[in-house]
Design a protein around this motif. Sequence first.
Motif, PDB file in Angstrom:
ATOM      1  N   HIS A 221      -8.703  96.163 -93.085  1.00 36.10           N
ATOM      2  CA  HIS A 221      -8.861  94.957 -92.273  1.00 36.10           C
ATOM      3  C   HIS A 221      -8.055  93.805 -92.868  1.00 36.10           C
ATOM      4  O   HIS A 221      -7.439  93.024 -92.130  1.00 36.10           O
ATOM      5  N   HIS A 225      -4.913  91.906 -90.982  1.00 31.96           N
ATOM      6  CA  HIS A 225      -5.043  90.469 -90.699  1.00 31.96           C
ATOM      7  C   HIS A 225      -4.664  89.675 -91.945  1.00 31.96           C
ATOM      8  O   HIS A 225      -5.531  89.086 -92.617  1.00 31.96           O
ATOM      9  N   ASP A 325     -13.463  99.532 -86.229  1.00 28.48           N
ATOM     10  CA  ASP A 325     -12.414  99.579 -85.207  1.00 28.48           C
ATOM     11  C   ASP A 325     -12.535  98.387 -84.264  1.00 28.48           C
ATOM     12  O   ASP A 325     -11.531  97.761 -83.893  1.00 28.48           O
ATOM     13  N   GLN A 326     -13.757  98.072 -83.869  1.00 28.74           N
ATOM     14  CA  GLN A 326     -13.977  96.931 -82.976  1.00 28.74           C
ATOM     15  C   GLN A 326     -13.626  95.620 -83.672  1.00 28.74           C
ATOM     16  O   GLN A 326     -13.036  94.725 -83.065  1.00 28.74           O
ATOM     17  N   ASP A 328     -11.487  95.218 -86.167  1.00 28.30           N
ATOM     18  CA  ASP A 328     -10.030  95.163 -86.321  1.00 28.30           C
ATOM     19  C   ASP A 328      -9.366  94.673 -85.038  1.00 28.30           C
ATOM     20  O   ASP A 328      -8.313  94.019 -85.081  1.00 28.30           O
ATOM     21  N   ALA A 329      -9.980  95.001 -83.905  1.00 26.59           N
ATOM     22  CA  ALA A 329      -9.411  94.623 -82.613  1.00 26.59           C
ATOM     23  C   ALA A 329      -9.804  93.211 -82.192  1.00 26.59           C
ATOM     24  O   ALA A 329      -9.417  92.758 -81.110  1.00 26.59           O
ATOM     25  N   HIS A 331     -13.174  91.884 -82.156  1.00 25.95           N
ATOM     26  CA  HIS A 331     -14.507  91.730 -81.562  1.00 25.95           C
ATOM     27  C   HIS A 331     -15.321  90.657 -82.291  1.00 25.95           C
ATOM     28  O   HIS A 331     -15.327  90.583 -83.516  1.00 25.95           O
TER      29      HIS A 331
END
Length: 452
Positions: A221, A225, A325-326, A328-329, A331
């Motif tokens: 992560h 980012h 995963d959420q 990282d996207a 959320h």
Amino acid sequence: MAVLADSDTRWKWGALTADRIAPGPSMETAPRDDARGGPALSGFLLRGRATPTPRQLEEVGVRADSLREVTAAEFLRAMAEEEYDVVVIALVGGGVQAMLHGLKRVWEGRDKRPVVVTGYVGVVYEKLADGLLLRHGADLVLANSRQDAERFRAVYEGVGADASSVTEVALPFLGGAPYAGEHDPSAKQGHGPYTVAFAVQPSVPDNRRDRTYLLERLVRHAKLHPEREVLLKLRSRPGEHTTHIEELPYQKLVQRLAPPANFRMVYGHMGEVLDRTDLLVTVSSTAALEALHRRIPTVILTDLGIREVLGNHHFVGSGCLASWDQLDAGHRPTPDEEWVARQGVAAGGTAQGPASYAHAFDAARERIAKLLDRPGGLPPLTPYYTPATAPGYLPGILARHHLGPDGSVLPGAPAADKEPGPVRQIVRRAARGAYRHGVQRVAPVIRRMGEL
């Protein structure tokens, strides 16, 4: 007031609880310890594997008028000789049960005795009946939320035990400034980049594979980012112990990875870390409740499943469950207001929760005041477990604290001001060396030896 605790976390809970429930007017969100304006606080640290170090005590940030390390026998001796209005027992369930029987014994024949209070440090997600019945007998068994209060009463009533001791309060260490970006994700409550903090737990998860997986995802992560600051919030330094044994410290696991420059490991007071956190991530740490109380976006990870052994099943219905995963996207979770209120952590509260956190401890203070003013004093402590009701269980619990079946101190009980015997010295040195060097295979053996 007196507090007996056996770890850094329980000392924090016990000392802050003592401040919150001290007789007096309703408090604001800051505990009375900030100015030590309440009654004198005497601290007792029960000698054991998790006895906090000076650094851990300093990190907790709770001051006492006196603080000393004791054995169970020495604590009971102090309770027989010294006068207190309230005694808070912040121990694991078996320790609470032993002290209840020991206190009943040392206070026999006394015209007036203190009010005895106990409870839980955080989320109660396992051993509900066992832990509760081991705490039965205290004058107040504190429940940190409306939901816990209902569950506690149901257990006591279900076994025919008196449930009047159950008293709804809240976690005593909630507080801090509300999150500035609650309604505007671009707003910052402090200076610096958007900050993601992962609050680790000493024993959840409990295996190398899962802990390595979580650490790898946190590092990933940070790499995805680079504009964010990613913090690994650690509980203890190598060689220190907390309420739960940490056999696989993240400090060791991270050495095999190559974290980017925006990844940092941090220690310190959880509240100070939350001051600069924009997203709190954890498996099931009580830090999640602290963050939710301040309206900081909070995620309970589902990567390893939603399972009782992880404790994240407690957060079903919270609206905070999500995967890496959420995250990282991009959320951002939205907590369920009704669920949050039932946990006693909503700063403003709703019809289902406390009217406000400042008044969450009013019922406990009022109950304590009535007990202290009771004509003729308080009756003897009456734990649910007795040699008659649990003859195969209770004697072993008492013996671990060098107490007989009647709660009396057995001859030869160790004293905290004496050096431990040769066997215990070897055990302690071996345990410290094993954890310092990451020799995980000997840890279960060391724990068993530590029970000698």
